[in-house]
Design a protein around this motif. Structure first.
Motif, PDB file in Angstrom:
ATOM      1  N   SER A  79       0.833  -1.209   0.000  1.00 17.12           N
ATOM      2  CA  SER A  79       0.000   0.000   0.000  1.00 17.12           C
ATOM      3  C   SER A  79       0.865   1.255   0.000  1.00 17.12           C
ATOM      4  N   LEU A  80       0.404   2.271  -0.728  1.00 14.57           N
ATOM      5  CA  LEU A  80       1.113   3.564  -0.750  1.00 14.57           C
ATOM      6  C   LEU A  80       0.497   4.544   0.229  1.00 14.57           C
ATOM      7  N   LEU A  81      -0.742   4.252   0.633  1.00 21.44           N
ATOM      8  CA  LEU A  81      -1.428   5.173   1.547  1.00 21.44           C
ATOM      9  C   LEU A  81      -2.483   4.407   2.323  1.00 21.44           C
ATOM     10  N   GLN A  82      -2.518   4.656   3.624  1.00 21.78           N
ATOM     11  CA  GLN A  82      -3.539   4.056   4.492  1.00 21.78           C
ATOM     12  C   GLN A  82      -4.363   5.218   5.082  1.00 21.78           C
ATOM     13  N   PRO A  83      -5.354   5.672   4.333  1.00 19.77           N
ATOM     14  CA  PRO A  83      -6.039   6.910   4.732  1.00 19.77           C
ATOM     15  C   PRO A  83      -6.724   6.799   6.093  1.00 19.77           C
ATOM     16  N   GLU A  84      -7.078   5.567   6.495  1.00 18.88           N
ATOM     17  CA  GLU A  84      -7.719   5.398   7.801  1.00 18.88           C
ATOM     18  C   GLU A  84      -6.811   4.661   8.781  1.00 18.88           C
ATOM     19  N   VAL A  86      -3.544   1.924   9.969  1.00 23.04           N
ATOM     20  CA  VAL A  86      -2.978   0.615   9.631  1.00 23.04           C
ATOM     21  C   VAL A  86      -4.018  -0.488   9.491  1.00 23.04           C
ATOM     22  N   HIS A  87      -5.185  -0.299  10.129  1.00 24.39           N
ATOM     23  CA  HIS A  87      -6.197  -1.357  10.055  1.00 24.39           C
ATOM     24  C   HIS A  87      -7.220  -1.107   8.946  1.00 24.39           C
ATOM     25  N   GLY A  88      -7.121   0.018   8.284  1.00 23.50           N
ATOM     26  CA  GLY A  88      -8.129   0.373   7.284  1.00 23.50           C
ATOM     27  C   GLY A  88      -7.762  -0.079   5.890  1.00 23.50           C
ATOM     28  N   PRO A  89      -8.573   0.325   4.928  1.00 29.13           N
ATOM     29  CA  PRO A  89      -8.292  -0.030   3.536  1.00 29.13           C
ATOM     30  C   PRO A  89      -7.085   0.743   3.019  1.00 29.13           C
ATOM     31  N   SER A  90      -6.537   0.280   1.914  1.00 28.05           N
ATOM     32  CA  SER A  90      -5.461   0.991   1.238  1.00 28.05           C
ATOM     33  C   SER A  90      -6.067   1.955   0.220  1.00 28.05           C
ATOM     34  N   GLU A  91      -5.284   2.935  -0.173  1.00 27.06           N
ATOM     35  CA  GLU A  91      -5.768   3.868  -1.201  1.00 27.06           C
ATOM     36  C   GLU A  91      -4.832   3.827  -2.390  1.00 27.06           C
ATOM     37  N   ALA A  92      -5.431   3.701  -3.581  1.00 26.49           N
ATOM     38  CA  ALA A  92      -4.619   3.688  -4.807  1.00 26.49           C
ATOM     39  C   ALA A  92      -4.051   5.081  -5.042  1.00 26.49           C
ATOM     40  N   VAL A  93      -2.758   5.119  -5.362  1.00 25.39           N
ATOM     41  CA  VAL A  93      -2.067   6.386  -5.566  1.00 25.39           C
ATOM     42  C   VAL A  93      -1.300   6.292  -6.882  1.00 25.39           C
ATOM     43  N   VAL A 152       8.897   7.353   7.912  1.00 23.57           N
ATOM     44  CA  VAL A 152       7.560   7.882   7.613  1.00 23.57           C
ATOM     45  C   VAL A 152       6.598   6.795   7.155  1.00 23.57           C
ATOM     46  N   SER A 153       7.034   5.541   7.192  1.00 21.27           N
ATOM     47  CA  SER A 153       6.143   4.470   6.751  1.00 21.27           C
ATOM     48  C   SER A 153       5.004   4.306   7.766  1.00 21.27           C
ATOM     49  N   GLN A 154       3.830   4.040   7.250  1.00 20.12           N
ATOM     50  CA  GLN A 154       2.607   4.072   8.068  1.00 20.12           C
ATOM     51  C   GLN A 154       2.748   3.259   9.354  1.00 20.12           C
ATOM     52  N   GLY A 205       6.546  -3.428  12.474  1.00 21.52           N
ATOM     53  CA  GLY A 205       5.926  -3.125  13.762  1.00 21.52           C
ATOM     54  C   GLY A 205       4.921  -4.175  14.218  1.00 21.52           C
ATOM     55  N   PRO A 206       4.530  -4.117  15.486  1.00 19.18           N
ATOM     56  CA  PRO A 206       3.665  -5.151  16.064  1.00 19.18           C
ATOM     57  C   PRO A 206       2.175  -4.959  15.774  1.00 19.18           C
ATOM     58  N   GLU A 207       1.755  -3.740  15.512  1.00 17.54           N
ATOM     59  CA  GLU A 207       0.312  -3.522  15.293  1.00 17.54           C
ATOM     60  C   GLU A 207       0.034  -3.201  13.831  1.00 17.54           C
ATOM     61  N   GLY A 208      -1.001  -3.861  13.279  1.00 19.11           N
ATOM     62  CA  GLY A 208      -1.343  -3.642  11.885  1.00 19.11           C
ATOM     63  C   GLY A 208      -0.454  -4.430  10.945  1.00 19.11           C
ATOM     64  N   ASN A 209       0.195  -5.422  11.503  1.00 18.32           N
ATOM     65  CA  ASN A 209       1.138  -6.226  10.738  1.00 18.32           C
ATOM     66  C   ASN A 209       0.422  -7.445  10.155  1.00 18.32           C
ATOM     67  N   TYR A 210      -0.055  -7.311   8.919  1.00 14.52           N
ATOM     68  CA  TYR A 210      -0.840  -8.375   8.280  1.00 14.52           C
ATOM     69  C   TYR A 210      -0.006  -9.223   7.321  1.00 14.52           C
TER      70      TYR A 210
END
Lengths: 589, 589
Positions: A79-84, A86-93, A152-154, A205-210
């Motif tokens: 993903s290039l952007l997680q607008p919501e 780490v747990h949300g959808p990705s956004e196409a950029v 700066v990575s999400q 990281g430990p959270e949002g790591n899918y």
């Protein structure tokens, strides 16, 4: 490994010049992978080596999307952007849509880098890329030539040093996302500043790591202090290596980043015949050949092993430079700082002299702290390959209370430490705010949402400083106040001693940039003379045209030093930190 | 690391020329260390870096002794002899007292090694070094030039392959101890045979392993399949490295061993700037310079990484040679053997051709079995750096029933496999008994005394072969019968087909030694032509004086091959395995 695409990003969702999307995700054990965007459910087609791909016009830049892997809805690992978050959808950029205006920019020589490390969230009141952009004129005026942006990575939430990032390709949404990053780099280049980005390839990281839901990104062959080790040499590693190489290439190519600072590469364990770091170097060289641009790779490495910065032809990994924490440790002990923990290995002024001469203080001696012989020789390594500092985010922030030097050392000692960094043959780095003797701390902060994790981090932090509790409580890393307290106070540089320190730094930097003997990073044209009893070091550096003599007095008293010289060519005073204009006691003769 | 003593053993109990003993043991965390021998209790004196030492005349060669570390009675980690086994006291040995008569011996060129791997316990009826000595004339007559002895370091009980050794310096008491070993090497040298010793530096066995009581010999940074990883790069590693380097030097210097075969070096994990294997190479080079003798280091390594055998100047570890299991795997599949497990990566005859050409079958291709791109190129590596075989202790013994090729392949195919090994440009190795098509198996056996361990080994063995239970029960590794059944049957080589096979091997070996084109290990003077449909390989090898053509027919039928040639220089038949004298169907033209 399949041949890496140097010119284009290939993982995740990417747009070609006709704005047509190519979707590609690695999920080797999946039986079905779909892309969900709006109401569309697009079935991806299985490719070789576990990839799933699709060319489609059903997704546009700005659309959010999920991958569904065997029924489980997940954000895109690339993903290039997680607008919501780490747990949300990705956004196409569409990374190619940014309108770059830095065509005239040319990355300076590495030897000319004067680095300023900053943390986006606490550097400015705004806590984002825009906030940095507004300070660029200030930084230019200070004299620095390169900013180094902490990762700066999400990461989870909007408060984090950046080392808990879980989307290596996604620029933190709260900082301004990928377009904000491109905008910042463009602005830096147009003002004449290089940009170094801190990237983390030793863990996620430990959270949002899918990641584990997609493939074997991790291995249990090795451990890291921060979680599972990235799989660089176990089954499936080809694709993991490709993923991180592509990440390197993306930052340099699509974000015009001038140099990467790679976090803790000693924790990247790889027994492959070609180490991943070498493979990264080789791909960056290919990119440079293709683009005509120069890029630098700088490692954070605590192994004192010249292999990391030796050229590939000499059996090295080919990094351009590395951080030298040991210069900091020796300097800090010389300055009278405490001597517990890893400082026990440093004796102060003699080791500082050692650091000037060898870069690595430990270059083959026995280390009591590590309980082994440690380090390699550094013969033949140029001074520009070592980044030195009197403070950095770790050395400040990993103290229980996150005190900067301003809280630990006298004004005079702070000046001496700044000078000690600036006169070295190495690349100098400042940590944001040190130039005005910032008094706010830089503490450890997070904004996780997982309650168990929050408690674990709190406990871990308390345990780490158990011995120091007499001296106060460790601040709560999850508290907003811990983050807010760590922000720079931009009122200070206009005031009293802070303004004076700022001018002092400006003068030092300008000396470094203008005096030929300081500009040079050749370590051979240097002599270092230490007097342990007197607590002084005399350093000479020279070129064909100039010889400079630097007197460093780490003692508490004024001292007279015999500096030799002759009547035909008497020494001329360039700079004197003891002068009253720098709040010093009295000018030297 | 302190400078290694090249000339003398320094660990454990050693005698100087006046038979005065020097005692030295590493126990960095101990507060008191004593040596107990007879009624004497000698207090050792603490030295630098955790050593405890004493010079004394209170212990003589032949005396047994214990160390007492903080009150706990323990055998010596550097013991040379454990007369009562792994749990008993150590015995002081004067290694210098042996009366060597091999002054005329000169280690042959590595290219002239024809290796015979043997297991001391099952090679002869006696099951000891004497038993080997009695067969030396047989081995000379067979034509081999070097015996390779499976590990002899003290293991629990008297039945073990040797990879459960727990006293790397102690020669197995039931084999004849250190003097028995010296006697055997002396006899080999006087008969013209080189001796390779198999040594294990990747782990230590599970029973009788008292190392943890002395110091940090192990690290939990890495895992091995066989137990804790040896600490080559963690706190305390200097002394562990010294221990193993001293072990290498002892075998070569004090036992006159010509070459070491180092077990599974891929499991030796070391992120130090100088890998322990390179440090070993460098010390062996120092020893050679001092002694004027030549020694070889041969690695077992499954990484297909030329770094292990590249010279140090080229960034390698400098080993002289390595085993090539992949040649075996390709050969076995070409011969029609089963294709499960690691054999799935091999396609048979094309990969055999590949092995002839590259040594490593995988030299940069994707491996389905390992699920990654695997192996480096081998350009510039001489054929003598690769040891090849159609059987070895592992490939036989790690089958559930330990069947040798004699039980798995036709007589004709056994002959072809033997030929395939012998005509290669690599170093050929036989596994004891294959030369007469031994029918007894070589099974996995142990003689532990720890009941829990015995059960664990039994269970592990059963689990390993769970899929094969339909084909019979895995033999009980602890049973004496398993060991006895694995002994060679020395009546066989006098009988029928077995005698014929023995003569066949003799003839092949003699061709290898006498024909210039076979003697050479240059890989450039070779062509390999494979016909997958016909299941044939045509190999040509040549020198300035000779060109040989080898026809290998892996199919089940007779075939005609066009071998070219011209009337002026017609091919002459050197050897034909299809002749009736070799029990073949019919001689080729």
């Amino acid at each position: 490994m399949a041949k890496q695409n140097i010119i284009n990003r290939t993982l995740g969702v990417n747009f070609n010049n006709d704005k047509f999307a190519t979707v590609n995700v690695w999920a080797p054990d999946a039986t079905e992978v779909t892309l969900q965007t709006g109401n569309a459910h697009l079935t991806l087609i299985k490719q070789e080596r576990g990839y799933w791909a699709l060319d489609t016009d059903k997704i546009k830049a700005g659309d959010t999307y999920w991958f569904k892997v065997d029924g489980k809805q997940l954000p895109d690992p690339a993903s290039l952007l997680q607008p919501e978050g780490v747990h949300g959808p990705s956004e196409a950029v569409d990374l190619k849509s940014f309108n770059w205006t830095d065509q005239q920019w040319k990355n300076p020589l590495l030897a000319d880098y004067i680095i300023y490390e900053l943390h986006t969230g606490t550097f400015s009141a705004e806590g984002n890329f825009k906030g940095i952009e507004e300070k660029l004129d200030y930084l230019i005026d200070l004299g620095i030539t390169a900013i180094e942006i902490m990762p700066v990575s999400q990461f989870p939430g909007d408060r984090n040093w950046g080392y808990d990032g879980v989307f290596p390709f996604a620029t933190q949404n709260s900082y301004g996302g990928p377009q904000g990053m491109q905008q910042l780099v463009n602005a830096c280049h147009n003002k004449g500043l290089a940009v170094i980005l801190d990237v983390v390839y030793n863990h996620l990281g430990p959270e949002g790591n899918y990641f584990g839901r997609f493939g074997p990104y991790f291995t249990d062959k090795y451990h890291t202090p921060w979680g599972a080790a990235i799989n660089f040499d176990d089954a499936g590693c080809d694709e993991v290596r490709r993923y991180f190489i592509e990440n390197v290439l993306m930052w340099l190519r699509d974000f015009h980043i001038d140099a990467l600072r790679m976090d803790a590469v000693h924790a990247i364990r790889d027994f492959s015949p070609v180490h991943i770091l070498q493979e990264i170097t080789e791909h960056v060289a290919q990119l440079a050949q293709q683009s005509g641009k120069t890029h630098y790779l700088i490692a954070e490495c605590d192994l004192n092993d010249a292999r990391y910065i030796n050229p590939v032809q000499k059996g090295g990994y080919g990094f351009d430079a590395q951080w030298i924490d040991e210069f900091h440790h020796a300097l800090r002990v010389a300055a009278g700082g405490e001597r517990n923990g890893y400082y026990t290995d440093f004796n102060g002024i003699a080791d500082l002299a050692n650091a000037y001469q060898n870069g690595y203080v430990y270059h083959g001696q026995y280390s009591e702290q590590r309980q082994k012989t440690f380090g390699t020789k550094t013969d033949g390594i140029n001074g520009r390959q070592f980044v030195v500092f009197s403070q950095n985010h770790d050395q400040v922030g990993n103290r229980m209370l996150g005190e900067r030097s301003s809280q630990l050392f006298s004004f005079g000692m702070q000046k001496l430490m700044a000078g000690a960094v600036m006169i070295s043959p190495f690349l100098p780095m400042l940590f944001m705010g040190e130039e005005w003797s910032e008094t706010n701390p830089f503490q450890f902060f997070v904004s996780h949402t997982d309650k168990k994790l929050i408690e674990a981090v709190r406990k871990g932090r308390k345990a780490e400083f158990a011995d120091f509790h007499a001296e106060g409580e460790a601040p709560d890393p999850q508290a907003v106040s811990t983050f807010e307290n760590s922000k720079l106070n931009w009122a200070l540089p206009h005031q009293g001693q802070h303004l004076l320190m700022l001018n002092y730094y400006k003068t030092l930097i300008s000396l470094k940039k203008q005096q030929p003997a300081f500009k040079k990073t050749d370590r051979n044209n240097m002599s270092v003379k230490v007097d342990e009893a007197a607590q002084t070091i005399i350093i000479q550096r020279w070129t064909d045209e100039q010889r400079v003599l630097c007197l460093l007095n780490f003692s508490k008293k004024d001292q007279e030093l015999n500096i030799g010289g002759n009547n035909n060519q008497p020494w001329q005073k360039l700079f004197d930190s003891a002068e009253p204009k720098w709040n010093g006691p009295v000018a030297s003769p």
